[in-house]
Scaffold this motif. Structure first.
Motif, mmCIF file in Angstrom:
data_model
loop_
_atom_site.group_PDB
_atom_site.id
_atom_site.type_symbol
_atom_site.label_atom_id
_atom_site.label_comp_id
_atom_site.label_asym_id
_atom_site.label_seq_id
_atom_site.Cartn_x
_atom_site.Cartn_y
_atom_site.Cartn_z
ATOM 1 N N LEU A 110 0.787 -1.179 0.121
ATOM 2 C CA LEU A 110 0.088 0.106 -0.068
ATOM 3 C C LEU A 110 0.744 1.285 -0.007
ATOM 4 C CD1 LEU A 110 -2.920 -0.780 2.607
ATOM 5 C CD2 LEU A 110 -2.979 -0.345 0.103
ATOM 6 N N ALA A 111 1.943 1.260 0.672
ATOM 7 C CA ALA A 111 2.755 2.421 0.810
ATOM 8 C C ALA A 111 3.612 2.702 -0.482
ATOM 9 C CB ALA A 111 4.006 1.986 2.141
ATOM 10 N N GLU A 112 3.874 1.368 -1.187
ATOM 11 C CA GLU A 112 4.447 1.471 -2.583
ATOM 12 C C GLU A 112 3.700 2.193 -3.603
ATOM 13 O OE1 GLU A 112 7.584 1.362 -3.317
ATOM 14 O OE2 GLU A 112 8.469 0.525 -1.508
ATOM 15 N N LEU A 113 2.106 1.837 -3.360
ATOM 16 C CA LEU A 113 1.316 2.097 -4.407
ATOM 17 C C LEU A 113 0.706 3.652 -4.062
ATOM 18 C CD1 LEU A 113 -0.489 -1.220 -5.067
ATOM 19 C CD2 LEU A 113 1.179 -0.156 -6.433
ATOM 20 N N ALA A 114 1.004 4.001 -2.779
ATOM 21 C CA ALA A 114 0.599 5.317 -2.559
ATOM 22 C C ALA A 114 1.390 6.248 -3.357
ATOM 23 C CB ALA A 114 0.434 5.651 -1.057
ATOM 24 N N ALA A 115 2.672 5.874 -3.476
ATOM 25 C CA ALA A 115 3.647 6.694 -3.997
ATOM 26 C C ALA A 115 3.450 6.742 -5.841
ATOM 27 C CB ALA A 115 5.182 6.316 -3.812
ATOM 28 N N GLY A 116 2.808 5.983 -6.114
ATOM 29 C CA GLY A 116 2.434 5.880 -7.631
ATOM 30 C C GLY A 116 2.198 4.568 -7.974
ATOM 31 N N PRO A 117 1.383 4.374 -9.366
ATOM 32 C CA PRO A 117 0.945 3.005 -9.955
ATOM 33 C C PRO A 117 2.294 2.080 -10.138
ATOM 34 C CG PRO A 117 0.037 5.040 -11.019
ATOM 35 C CD PRO A 117 0.966 5.587 -10.234
ATOM 36 N N ALA A 118 2.014 0.973 -10.055
ATOM 37 C CA ALA A 118 2.958 0.102 -10.062
ATOM 38 C C ALA A 118 2.537 -1.394 -10.592
ATOM 39 C CB ALA A 118 4.032 -0.103 -9.095
ATOM 40 N N SER A 119 3.164 -2.272 -11.187
ATOM 41 C CA SER A 119 2.533 -3.540 -11.689
ATOM 42 C C SER A 119 3.186 -4.378 -10.461
ATOM 43 C CB SER A 119 3.246 -4.091 -13.079
ATOM 44 O OG SER A 119 4.542 -4.172 -13.072
ATOM 45 N N ALA A 120 2.763 -5.940 -10.686
ATOM 46 C CA ALA A 120 3.450 -6.823 -9.709
ATOM 47 C C ALA A 120 4.694 -7.074 -9.708
ATOM 48 C CB ALA A 120 2.412 -8.009 -9.853
ATOM 49 N N ALA A 121 4.886 -7.049 -11.152
ATOM 50 C CA ALA A 121 6.659 -7.190 -11.415
ATOM 51 C C ALA A 121 7.397 -6.006 -10.831
ATOM 52 C CB ALA A 121 6.656 -7.480 -12.938
ATOM 53 N N GLY B 127 -4.480 1.009 -14.925
ATOM 54 C CA GLY B 127 -4.287 1.229 -16.275
ATOM 55 C C GLY B 127 -3.455 0.111 -16.679
ATOM 56 N N GLU B 128 -3.297 -0.214 -18.132
ATOM 57 C CA GLU B 128 -2.527 -1.674 -18.298
ATOM 58 C C GLU B 128 -1.554 -1.194 -19.344
ATOM 59 O OE1 GLU B 128 -6.076 -5.021 -17.910
ATOM 60 O OE2 GLU B 128 -5.689 -3.926 -19.848
ATOM 61 N N ARG B 129 -0.452 -2.131 -19.330
ATOM 62 C CA ARG B 129 0.512 -1.719 -20.537
ATOM 63 C C ARG B 129 1.107 -3.256 -21.033
ATOM 64 N NH1 ARG B 129 6.180 0.097 -17.437
ATOM 65 N NH2 ARG B 129 6.457 -2.053 -16.139
ATOM 66 N N ARG B 130 1.583 -3.174 -22.204
ATOM 67 C CA ARG B 130 1.892 -4.415 -22.578
ATOM 68 C C ARG B 130 3.517 -4.507 -22.379
ATOM 69 N NH1 ARG B 130 -0.705 -8.633 -24.611
ATOM 70 N NH2 ARG B 130 0.913 -9.043 -26.275
ATOM 71 N N LYS B 131 4.045 -5.559 -22.078
ATOM 72 C CA LYS B 131 5.719 -5.876 -21.930
ATOM 73 C C LYS B 131 5.541 -7.249 -22.319
ATOM 74 C CE LYS B 131 9.185 -5.383 -18.466
ATOM 75 N NZ LYS B 131 9.460 -5.352 -17.050
ATOM 76 N N GLY B 132 6.199 -7.052 -23.738
ATOM 77 C CA GLY B 132 6.474 -8.420 -24.567
ATOM 78 C C GLY B 132 5.264 -8.941 -24.942
ATOM 79 N N ASN B 133 5.004 -10.139 -24.499
ATOM 80 C CA ASN B 133 3.734 -10.883 -24.732
ATOM 81 C C ASN B 133 2.817 -10.754 -23.498
ATOM 82 O OD1 ASN B 133 4.479 -11.801 -27.139
ATOM 83 N ND2 ASN B 133 5.635 -13.479 -26.609
ATOM 84 N N VAL B 134 3.129 -10.195 -22.453
ATOM 85 C CA VAL B 134 2.039 -10.160 -21.234
ATOM 86 C C VAL B 134 1.713 -8.618 -21.161
ATOM 87 C CG1 VAL B 134 2.497 -10.255 -18.910
ATOM 88 C CG2 VAL B 134 3.866 -11.749 -20.321
ATOM 89 N N THR B 135 0.358 -8.587 -20.602
ATOM 90 C CA THR B 135 -0.143 -7.213 -20.487
ATOM 91 C C THR B 135 -0.087 -7.374 -18.912
ATOM 92 O OG1 THR B 135 -1.714 -7.513 -22.338
ATOM 93 C CG2 THR B 135 -2.295 -6.089 -20.432
ATOM 94 N N GLU B 136 0.542 -6.014 -18.356
ATOM 95 C CA GLU B 136 0.630 -5.839 -16.890
ATOM 96 C C GLU B 136 -0.275 -5.094 -16.588
ATOM 97 O OE1 GLU B 136 5.397 -6.417 -15.857
ATOM 98 O OE2 GLU B 136 4.662 -4.291 -16.390
ATOM 99 N N ARG B 137 -0.905 -5.160 -15.357
ATOM 100 C CA ARG B 137 -1.981 -4.467 -14.606
ATOM 101 C C ARG B 137 -1.336 -3.564 -13.719
ATOM 102 N NH1 ARG B 137 -5.691 -6.645 -11.248
ATOM 103 N NH2 ARG B 137 -7.460 -5.596 -12.070
#
Length: 207
Positions: free
Chosen positions: A25-36, A66-76
């Motif tokens: 939660l602390a990390e995501l309060a600083a800005g959006p991020a994916s699980a990776a 949001g979502e973004r493409r990274k290679g063949n994977v779509t990251e949330r």
């Protein structure tokens, strides 16, 4: 993102208090991020981070940014729904403080019970106003005063009590048609020194 939001559900409170999820939660309060992206920061496999993110999302503590493409994977890309969270006493409804059980204006524990009720009531009002998409009218006064002596502190309390009491008597109209009751809480307590708060946090972390 909200500056602060209230957690009223017991399960959501339990989820937020998990050390790993609180870190996410602390990390995501600083800005959006994916699980990776988060995996490297918290030292866990991406799959494990995903598991925790889904638990946080189920309870409305994080949301899709949001979502973004990274290679063949779509990251949330996930983000926290607020920069900070307050757990309402409603999360512990059966044992929440009740300041009406006793009244002692000089009791620190009664002050704590009043504070807990304030968090509960304002949290519920915020939740209701958000659902109704209405603005909530509130007011708060925060200040600090240094007393030269205990006698000065006692005199201040006496004048404060008399002044606020006079205002209440002047403006209170219990028979006003359509009038809406408002609760007034005035508190005076010693200022907590930053080093004392840091020490308390360190003791809690050690346990």
């Amino acid at each position: 993102m909200l500056d602060v939001t209230v957690i009223e559900d017991a399960e959501a409170a339990a989820v937020s208090l998990d050390p790993i999820r609180a870190r996410l939660l602390a990390e995501l309060a600083a800005g959006p991020a994916s699980a990776a992206m988060l995996a490297g920061k918290v030292g866990l496999p991406r799959q494990k981070v995903n598991y925790h993110l889904k638990a946080l999302e189920r309870h409305g503590l994080v949301e899709l940014a949001g979502e973004r493409r990274k290679g063949n994977v779509t990251e949330r890309l996930m983000r926290a729904t607020a920069a900070s969270y307050v757990i309402s006493p409603l999360a512990l409804a059966a044992v929440q403080p009740d300041p009406d059980r006793f009244r002692d204006q000089l009791s620190a524990r009664w002050l704590l019970a009043l504070g807990a009720r304030l968090v509960r009531d304002v949290g519920s009002l915020i939740t209701g106003a958000a659902k109704a998409r209405k603005r909530l009218a509130t007011y708060a006064l925060d200040g600090e005063v240094t007393f030269a002596s205990a006698a000065d502190r006692a005199a201040f309390i006496e004048e404060l009590t008399a002044g606020v009491g006079a205002l209440i008597r002047k403006y209170h109209d219990g028979d006003a048609e359509g009038g809406r009751p408002h609760r007034i809480v005035v508190a005076v307590h010693p200022t907590v020194k930053p080093e004392a708060a840091d020490a308390a946090a360190a003791v809690e972390a050690a346990h």
